[in-house]
Design a protein around this motif. Structure first.
Motif, mmCIF file in Angstrom:
data_model
loop_
_atom_site.group_PDB
_atom_site.id
_atom_site.type_symbol
_atom_site.label_atom_id
_atom_site.label_comp_id
_atom_site.label_asym_id
_atom_site.label_seq_id
_atom_site.Cartn_x
_atom_site.Cartn_y
_atom_site.Cartn_z
ATOM 1 N N ILE A 81 0.852 -1.188 0.000
ATOM 2 C CA ILE A 81 0.000 0.000 0.000
ATOM 3 C C ILE A 81 0.888 1.238 0.000
ATOM 4 N N MET A 82 0.827 2.011 -1.079
ATOM 5 C CA MET A 82 1.628 3.234 -1.188
ATOM 6 C C MET A 82 0.880 4.411 -0.577
ATOM 7 N N LYS A 83 -0.431 4.410 -0.752
ATOM 8 C CA LYS A 83 -1.284 5.407 -0.094
ATOM 9 C C LYS A 83 -2.529 4.690 0.393
ATOM 10 N N ASP A 84 -2.741 4.755 1.687
ATOM 11 C CA ASP A 84 -3.919 4.087 2.242
ATOM 12 C C ASP A 84 -5.107 5.053 2.237
ATOM 13 N N LEU A 85 -6.275 4.549 2.596
ATOM 14 C CA LEU A 85 -7.486 5.358 2.628
ATOM 15 C C LEU A 85 -7.406 6.424 3.726
ATOM 16 N N ASP A 86 -8.128 7.524 3.517
ATOM 17 C CA ASP A 86 -8.201 8.567 4.537
ATOM 18 C C ASP A 86 -9.278 8.251 5.568
ATOM 19 N N TYR A 87 -10.304 7.479 5.143
ATOM 20 C CA TYR A 87 -11.454 7.232 6.013
ATOM 21 C C TYR A 87 -11.534 5.771 6.421
ATOM 22 N N SER A 88 -12.203 5.551 7.532
ATOM 23 C CA SER A 88 -12.550 4.182 7.938
ATOM 24 C C SER A 88 -13.679 3.696 7.029
ATOM 25 N N ILE A 89 -13.670 2.419 6.713
ATOM 26 C CA ILE A 89 -14.737 1.871 5.862
ATOM 27 C C ILE A 89 -15.683 0.986 6.662
ATOM 28 N N GLU A 90 -15.470 0.909 7.954
ATOM 29 C CA GLU A 90 -16.286 0.024 8.783
ATOM 30 C C GLU A 90 -17.773 0.397 8.683
ATOM 31 N N GLY A 91 -18.589 -0.590 8.361
ATOM 32 C CA GLY A 91 -20.034 -0.387 8.271
ATOM 33 C C GLY A 91 -20.488 0.378 7.044
ATOM 34 N N LYS A 92 -19.567 0.643 6.107
ATOM 35 C CA LYS A 92 -19.906 1.441 4.921
ATOM 36 C C LYS A 92 -20.129 0.564 3.679
ATOM 37 N N ASN A 93 -20.900 1.104 2.751
ATOM 38 C CA ASN A 93 -21.028 0.478 1.432
ATOM 39 C C ASN A 93 -19.856 0.932 0.585
ATOM 40 N N VAL A 94 -18.931 0.029 0.339
ATOM 41 C CA VAL A 94 -17.709 0.386 -0.382
ATOM 42 C C VAL A 94 -17.780 -0.097 -1.835
ATOM 43 N N LEU A 95 -17.476 0.817 -2.732
ATOM 44 C CA LEU A 95 -17.382 0.460 -4.151
ATOM 45 C C LEU A 95 -15.963 0.777 -4.620
ATOM 46 N N ILE A 96 -15.223 -0.261 -4.953
ATOM 47 C CA ILE A 96 -13.870 -0.077 -5.462
ATOM 48 C C ILE A 96 -13.953 0.206 -6.958
ATOM 49 N N VAL A 97 -13.245 1.233 -7.393
ATOM 50 C CA VAL A 97 -13.236 1.562 -8.816
ATOM 51 C C VAL A 97 -11.839 1.326 -9.366
ATOM 52 N N GLU A 98 -11.755 0.426 -10.354
ATOM 53 C CA GLU A 98 -10.465 0.030 -10.929
ATOM 54 C C GLU A 98 -10.527 0.218 -12.445
ATOM 55 N N ASP A 99 -9.395 0.502 -13.049
ATOM 56 C CA ASP A 99 -9.376 0.682 -14.506
ATOM 57 C C ASP A 99 -9.599 -0.641 -15.239
ATOM 58 N N ILE A 100 -8.797 -1.653 -14.867
ATOM 59 C CA ILE A 100 -8.861 -2.917 -15.608
ATOM 60 C C ILE A 100 -8.535 -4.079 -14.673
ATOM 61 N N VAL A 101 -9.263 -5.149 -14.805
ATOM 62 C CA VAL A 101 -8.965 -6.357 -14.044
ATOM 63 C C VAL A 101 -8.374 -7.364 -15.029
ATOM 64 N N ASP A 102 -7.119 -7.701 -14.766
ATOM 65 C CA ASP A 102 -6.365 -8.556 -15.673
ATOM 66 C C ASP A 102 -6.246 -9.940 -15.015
ATOM 67 N N THR A 103 -5.148 -10.221 -14.325
ATOM 68 C CA THR A 103 -5.057 -11.501 -13.603
ATOM 69 C C THR A 103 -6.013 -11.513 -12.404
ATOM 70 N N GLY A 104 -6.314 -10.331 -11.901
ATOM 71 C CA GLY A 104 -7.183 -10.229 -10.727
ATOM 72 C C GLY A 104 -6.402 -10.246 -9.420
#
Ligand code: IMP
Ligand code: MG
Length: 179
Positions: A81-104
């Motif tokens: 992890i080069m830059k971690d999140l600023d906020y806690s994600i506990e109990g949140k609806n998280v949507l990860i946005v990625e450009d491309i999923v290759d090997t996964g």
């Protein structure tokens, strides 16, 4: 765009329409909920900017930057992890946005880290999916386009940090990286 180096796969207009559709689906799926949208740097920055403007539920955004360990040819799937999140994600609806999923492998590792932080829900939106290259059982929840195994640039995706600003989704001519 230098058309000696790239070939347009999806034009700016096509991508715009597709992201509009994705935004409508996501809006419907999170009806009366709130979202925390997490962009994976740097490739997702353009897709993320366009997608969040088509989502009509209250949302916040955050970014994460990761880099693979070791040699790029042997992907261990372990990322630093080069830059971690600023906020806690506990109990949140998280949507990860990625450009491309290759090997996964990258996304698999990110999901593993984030699941330990107990989000309420965790889903993945990607602009592009290369299912033929998959080495994990990662299945993105929202996919812009499922594509064949070709090297893509533009719309945020790079080759050696170039081409990210190209407005279309393009196939990079192999002569560019085979010399
Ligand atoms: P994965 O761990 O193999 O799924 O790696 C996905 C990452 O590799 C993406 O986030 C991109 O940064 C990069 N990548 C994979 N395929 C391409 C491509 O065709 N063009 C540009 N970057 C790519
Ligand atoms: Mg990336």
């Amino acid at each position: 765009m230098n058309l000696d180096q790239v070939r347009v796969l999806y034009s700016e207009e096509e991508v715009k329409a597709r992201i509009q559709q994705m935004g409508e689906i996501i809006t419907r799926d999170y009806y009366e909920e709130e979202l925390l949208v997490i962009g994976i740097l740097k490739g997702a920055f353009i897709f993320m900017a366009d997608l969040v403007r088509k989502i009509d539920v209250p949302l916040r955004i955050d970014f994460m930057d990761v880099s693979s360990y070791g040699s790029s040819t042997i992907s261990s799937g372990e990322v630093r992890i080069m830059k971690d999140l600023d906020y806690s994600i506990e109990g949140k609806n998280v949507l990860i946005v990625e450009d491309i999923v290759d090997t996964g492998l990258t996304l698999n590792y990110i999901c593993e880290i984030l699941r330990k932080r107990n989000p309420k829900t965790l889903r993945i939106a990607c602009l592009l999916d290369k299912p033929s290259r998959r080495k994990t059982d990662t299945v993105p929840d929202y996919i812009g386009y499922s594509i064949a195994d070709e090297f893509i640039v533009g719309y945020g995706l790079d080759y050696a940090e170039y081409y990210r600003e190209y407005p279309a989704i393009c196939i990079l001519n192999p002569s560019v990286y085979e010399k």
